[in-house]
Write a protein that holds these residues in place. Structure first.
Motif, PDB file in Angstrom:
ATOM      1  N   ASP A 138      -7.195   2.267 -18.512  1.00  8.01           N
ATOM      2  CA  ASP A 138      -6.362   2.785 -18.961  1.00  8.01           C
ATOM      3  C   ASP A 138      -5.830   2.941 -19.582  1.00  8.01           C
ATOM      4  OD1 ASP A 138      -7.666   3.893 -16.359  1.00  8.01           O
ATOM      5  OD2 ASP A 138      -6.001   3.100 -15.201  1.00  8.01           O
ATOM      6  N   ASP A 139      -5.056   1.055 -20.306  1.00 10.25           N
ATOM      7  CA  ASP A 139      -4.227   0.654 -21.388  1.00 10.25           C
ATOM      8  C   ASP A 139      -4.870   1.276 -22.621  1.00 10.25           C
ATOM      9  OD1 ASP A 139      -2.812  -0.629 -19.452  1.00 10.25           O
ATOM     10  OD2 ASP A 139      -3.869  -2.603 -20.162  1.00 10.25           O
ATOM     11  N   ILE A 140      -6.573   1.628 -22.913  1.00  2.00           N
ATOM     12  CA  ILE A 140      -7.157   1.843 -24.113  1.00  2.00           C
ATOM     13  C   ILE A 140      -7.150   3.523 -24.258  1.00  2.00           C
ATOM     14  CG2 ILE A 140      -7.613  -0.682 -24.591  1.00  2.00           C
ATOM     15  CD1 ILE A 140     -10.228   0.951 -24.717  1.00  2.00           C
ATOM     16  N   SER A 141      -7.189   3.939 -23.455  1.00  2.00           N
ATOM     17  CA  SER A 141      -6.596   5.328 -23.566  1.00  2.00           C
ATOM     18  C   SER A 141      -8.070   6.073 -22.667  1.00  2.00           C
ATOM     19  CB  SER A 141      -6.731   6.389 -24.171  1.00  2.00           C
ATOM     20  OG  SER A 141      -6.068   6.127 -24.902  1.00  2.00           O
ATOM     21  N   THR A 142      -9.302   5.388 -22.250  1.00  2.00           N
ATOM     22  CA  THR A 142     -10.677   5.353 -21.038  1.00  2.00           C
ATOM     23  C   THR A 142     -10.011   5.789 -19.681  1.00  2.00           C
ATOM     24  OG1 THR A 142     -11.244   4.130 -22.626  1.00  2.00           O
ATOM     25  CG2 THR A 142     -12.674   4.988 -21.353  1.00  2.00           C
ATOM     26  N   ASP A 143     -11.102   6.630 -18.297  1.00  2.00           N
ATOM     27  CA  ASP A 143     -10.990   6.475 -17.305  1.00  2.00           C
ATOM     28  C   ASP A 143     -11.372   5.698 -17.076  1.00  2.00           C
ATOM     29  OD1 ASP A 143     -10.141   7.418 -15.355  1.00  2.00           O
ATOM     30  OD2 ASP A 143     -10.962   9.041 -15.430  1.00  2.00           O
ATOM     31  N   GLY A 144     -10.259   4.385 -15.938  1.00  2.00           N
ATOM     32  CA  GLY A 144     -10.987   3.355 -14.962  1.00  2.00           C
ATOM     33  C   GLY A 144     -11.155   3.242 -14.078  1.00  2.00           C
ATOM     34  N   LEU A 145     -11.015   4.547 -13.729  1.00  2.00           N
ATOM     35  CA  LEU A 145     -11.085   5.005 -12.225  1.00  2.00           C
ATOM     36  C   LEU A 145     -12.747   5.686 -12.289  1.00  2.00           C
ATOM     37  CD1 LEU A 145      -8.090   6.613 -10.918  1.00  2.00           C
ATOM     38  CD2 LEU A 145      -9.001   4.673 -10.110  1.00  2.00           C
ATOM     39  N   ALA A 146     -12.981   6.362 -13.507  1.00  2.00           N
ATOM     40  CA  ALA A 146     -14.621   7.387 -13.925  1.00  2.00           C
ATOM     41  C   ALA A 146     -15.600   5.859 -13.606  1.00  2.00           C
ATOM     42  CB  ALA A 146     -14.205   7.294 -15.047  1.00  2.00           C
ATOM     43  N   LEU A 147     -14.684   4.898 -14.352  1.00  2.00           N
ATOM     44  CA  LEU A 147     -15.593   3.625 -14.180  1.00  2.00           C
ATOM     45  C   LEU A 147     -16.273   3.382 -12.629  1.00  2.00           C
ATOM     46  CD1 LEU A 147     -17.837   1.653 -15.094  1.00  2.00           C
ATOM     47  CD2 LEU A 147     -15.830   0.350 -16.168  1.00  2.00           C
ATOM     48  N   ILE A 148     -14.828   3.359 -12.341  1.00  2.00           N
ATOM     49  CA  ILE A 148     -15.805   2.854 -10.742  1.00  2.00           C
ATOM     50  C   ILE A 148     -16.854   3.761  -9.633  1.00  2.00           C
ATOM     51  CG2 ILE A 148     -14.717   2.683  -7.991  1.00  2.00           C
ATOM     52  CD1 ILE A 148     -13.874   1.021 -10.012  1.00  2.00           C
ATOM     53  N   GLU A 149     -16.323   5.263 -10.089  1.00  2.69           N
ATOM     54  CA  GLU A 149     -17.051   6.460  -9.371  1.00  2.69           C
ATOM     55  C   GLU A 149     -17.858   5.850  -9.663  1.00  2.69           C
ATOM     56  OE1 GLU A 149     -15.111  10.056 -10.007  1.00  2.69           O
ATOM     57  OE2 GLU A 149     -17.010  11.086  -8.785  1.00  2.69           O
ATOM     58  N   GLN A 150     -18.802   5.633 -11.123  1.00  2.33           N
ATOM     59  CA  GLN A 150     -19.974   5.319 -11.789  1.00  2.33           C
ATOM     60  C   GLN A 150     -20.596   5.010 -11.139  1.00  2.33           C
ATOM     61  OE1 GLN A 150     -19.777   4.777 -15.917  1.00  2.33           O
ATOM     62  NE2 GLN A 150     -21.851   5.729 -16.504  1.00  2.33           N
ATOM     63  N   ILE A 151     -19.767   3.454 -11.111  1.00  4.54           N
ATOM     64  CA  ILE A 151     -20.853   2.237  -9.919  1.00  4.54           C
ATOM     65  C   ILE A 151     -21.424   1.964  -9.038  1.00  4.54           C
ATOM     66  CG2 ILE A 151     -20.370   0.235 -10.223  1.00  4.54           C
ATOM     67  CD1 ILE A 151     -18.096  -0.597 -11.765  1.00  4.54           C
ATOM     68  N   ARG A 152     -20.361   3.000  -8.601  1.00  6.83           N
ATOM     69  CA  ARG A 152     -20.223   3.190  -6.757  1.00  6.83           C
ATOM     70  C   ARG A 152     -21.526   4.426  -6.434  1.00  6.83           C
ATOM     71  NH1 ARG A 152     -18.901   0.202  -3.387  1.00  6.83           N
ATOM     72  NH2 ARG A 152     -21.442   0.764  -3.200  1.00  6.83           N
ATOM     73  N   GLU A 153     -21.945   5.242  -7.299  1.00  2.00           N
ATOM     74  CA  GLU A 153     -23.167   6.493  -7.863  1.00  2.00           C
ATOM     75  C   GLU A 153     -24.121   5.299  -7.877  1.00  2.00           C
ATOM     76  OE1 GLU A 153     -23.048   9.331 -10.329  1.00  2.00           O
ATOM     77  OE2 GLU A 153     -24.898  10.094  -9.902  1.00  2.00           O
ATOM     78  N   ILE A 154     -23.931   4.773  -8.748  1.00  2.00           N
ATOM     79  CA  ILE A 154     -26.166   4.138  -9.349  1.00  2.00           C
ATOM     80  C   ILE A 154     -26.241   2.587  -8.317  1.00  2.00           C
ATOM     81  CG2 ILE A 154     -26.252   1.939 -10.692  1.00  2.00           C
ATOM     82  CD1 ILE A 154     -24.515   3.736 -12.639  1.00  2.00           C
ATOM     83  N   TYR A 155     -25.103   2.716  -7.816  1.00  2.00           N
ATOM     84  CA  TYR A 155     -24.742   1.185  -6.759  1.00  2.00           C
ATOM     85  C   TYR A 155     -25.810   2.058  -5.455  1.00  2.00           C
ATOM     86  CZ  TYR A 155     -22.884  -3.011  -8.966  1.00  2.00           C
ATOM     87  OH  TYR A 155     -22.670  -3.898 -10.050  1.00  2.00           O
ATOM     88  N   ASP A 156     -24.973   2.981  -5.004  1.00  2.00           N
ATOM     89  CA  ASP A 156     -26.127   3.867  -3.749  1.00  2.00           C
ATOM     90  C   ASP A 156     -26.576   4.742  -4.229  1.00  2.00           C
ATOM     91  OD1 ASP A 156     -22.786   3.547  -2.039  1.00  2.00           O
ATOM     92  OD2 ASP A 156     -22.167   4.898  -2.466  1.00  2.00           O
ATOM     93  N   ASN A 157     -27.152   5.078  -5.440  1.00  2.00           N
ATOM     94  CA  ASN A 157     -28.485   5.151  -5.638  1.00  2.00           C
ATOM     95  C   ASN A 157     -29.570   4.548  -5.676  1.00  2.00           C
ATOM     96  OD1 ASN A 157     -27.879   7.817  -6.917  1.00  2.00           O
ATOM     97  ND2 ASN A 157     -27.748   7.961  -9.110  1.00  2.00           N
TER      98      ASN A 157
END
Ligand code: E4P
Length: 224
Positions: A138-157
């Protein structure tokens, strides 16, 4: 979602533990330095002290950056207490170390995760936890929460069992949003955990209940 506290302060760990909602602790070399903990003996004793307060996983980070050094330090850390999880940085040697720790039954937390590809690599090596740093993204204007969502999806896949440990939490809404996205753990500063308790309507509501109670106590009971 499990709540870990992200600090090396024994005082803060005790305070969070006393709330009855704490599941574990994460530390890192910066947090240890902030508490003035240095020197092999003191560092190791400090981890034991933390384990004696909280009955849950305690991440202890290696300082070495080469494979041999990480393996040596990790073995020492893991031998301290059954709840120690060896924290290893996301590097090529770090991933190799995680593979070897996993083979020996030593649990690991792969830290400094800033991309889904890194989270996938750590999981393939058998990491128990991955730590995506959402606040620093977030500090570098990137969406930190989007990374959580992406990892969750990959692990669940793929039914990957590595736990998503959301790190670098900055405020209470990060905690709530991580829970919505299905993070397994959030490691938080004490301030963010305490902020979850607060709501102005709770404060106002309690004041009103108590005022009404006091009024009733002062009102003479009417004779029947
Ligand atoms: C995680 O384990 C790290 O210790 C931590 O969350 C980093 O947070 P920071 O970005 O506030 O330093």
């Amino acid at each position: 979602m499990k709540f870990f506290i992200d600090t090396a302060s024994l005082e803060q760990i005790r305070e969070a533990h006393s709330l009855g909602v704490l599941d574990g602790v994460t530390t890192n070399p910066s947090l240890m330095a902030k508490e003035g903990i240095s020197g092999d003996e003191r560092v190791l004793q400090h981890y034991i002290d933390i384990c004696e307060i909280v009955d849950g996983d305690v991440s202890a980070e290696v300082i070495a950056t080469d494979l041999e050094g990480m393996l040596h330090e990790g073995d020492k850390l893991a031998a301290l207490h059954a709840n120690i999880v060896v924290k290893v940085p996301m590097t090529r040697d770090g991933v190799k170390a995680i593979r070897q720790f996993t083979a020996k039954g030593i649990r690991t937390n792969c830290t400094l995760i800033f991309s889904a590809g890194q989270a996938l690599l750590a999981a393939k090596a058998g990491a128990t936890y991955v730590s995506p740093f959402i606040g620093r993204l977030d500090d570098i204007s990137t969406d930190g929460l989007a990374l959580i969502e992406q990892i969750r999806e990959i692990y669940d896949n793929y039914g990957i069992g590595t736990q998503v440990l959301a790190a670098s939490i900055r405020h209470p809404m990060h905690i709530v949003q991580c829970a919505e996205l299905g993070a397994d753990v959030a490691t938080c500063p004490l301030s963010a955990i305490l902020a979850l308790f607060d709501h102005p309507l709770t404060t106002i509501g309690l004041e009103k209940f108590l005022a009404d109670h006091r009024k009733a106590e002062q009102t003479p009971v009417k004779a029947k």
